[in-house]
Design an enzyme around this catalytic site. Structure first.
Site, PDB file in Angstrom:
ATOM      1  CD  GLU A 230      -1.385   0.548   3.582  1.00  0.00           C
ATOM      2  OE1 GLU A 230      -1.887   1.678   3.685  1.00  0.00           O
ATOM      3  OE2 GLU A 230      -1.674  -0.414   4.306  1.00  0.00           O
TER       4      GLU A 230
ATOM      5  NE  ARG B 210      -0.419   6.775   5.557  1.00  0.00           N
ATOM      6  CZ  ARG B 210      -0.669   5.473   5.599  1.00  0.00           C
ATOM      7  NH1 ARG B 210      -0.982   4.886   6.731  1.00  0.00           N
ATOM      8  NH2 ARG B 210      -0.611   4.750   4.501  1.00  0.00           N
TER       9      ARG B 210
ATOM     10  NE  ARG C 268      -3.522   4.759   3.322  1.00  0.00           N
ATOM     11  CZ  ARG C 268      -3.998   5.861   3.878  1.00  0.00           C
ATOM     12  NH1 ARG C 268      -4.412   6.865   3.137  1.00  0.00           N
ATOM     13  NH2 ARG C 268      -4.072   5.974   5.191  1.00  0.00           N
TER      14      ARG C 268
ATOM     15  CG  HIS D 208      -8.831   4.245   5.334  1.00  0.00           C
ATOM     16  ND1 HIS D 208      -9.000   3.302   6.325  1.00  0.00           N
ATOM     17  CD2 HIS D 208      -7.532   4.593   5.361  1.00  0.00           C
ATOM     18  CE1 HIS D 208      -7.856   3.091   6.935  1.00  0.00           C
ATOM     19  NE2 HIS D 208      -6.942   3.870   6.367  1.00  0.00           N
TER      20      HIS D 208
END
Length: 146
Positions: free
Chosen positions: A106, A117, A121, A136
């Site tokens: 990831e 963050r 991703r 997420h």
């Protein structure tokens, strides 16, 4: 100065600065967002949606520019902005095709304005498959070039 130190210093200068290389002027202002890399600078991708994947697809052009920058960093091997980048992704949600442990890694996709963050991703598989999530890990889309 001892000769061996002088030789070492000259070697370092040549390696770092190049022989006779011109020094580029410093930019007058930094761009507000990084330029998105071209597809040729990104990691190779599997173009067929893997068997067992139930999510949709997204093209490179549909990804946010920050995701394309992250793919370029992955292709170059870093450096990555977060210590978690490059770690194994365990697929605990079971939304990606089942693969052996260690198949998926990831990477954080920066979210402008986020104090941490954020939720975005990229998951990269060992065969070049790329998945993007902006929630997420609640859902994924398979990344295709076109």
């Amino acid at each position: 100065m001892p000769r061996h130190l002088l030789v070492a210093l000259v070697a370092i200068v040549l390696l770092v600065g190049g022989c006779g290389a011109a020094i580029a002027p410093a930019p007058t202002s930094a761009p507000s967002t990084p330029a998105a890399p071209t597809p040729s600078t990104l990691i190779p991708s599997a173009q067929t949606v893997p068997s067992g994947f139930q999510g949709g697809t997204i093209t490179l052009g549909q990804l946010p520019p920050e995701a394309r920058v992250t793919l370029e960093l992955v292709g170059r091997g870093g450096p990555f902005p977060y210590r978690q980048d490059g770690t194994f992704f365990g697929n605990r949600e079971g939304l990606l095709p089942a693969r052996p442990t260690g198949t998926y890694h990831e990477y954080t996709v920066r979210t402008p304005g986020s104090p941490d963050r954020g939720a975005r991703r990229l998951i990269v598989g060992s065969a070049g498959e790329r998945y993007y999530t902006d929630d997420h890990y609640d859902s994924f889309r398979f990344v295709v070039d076109r």
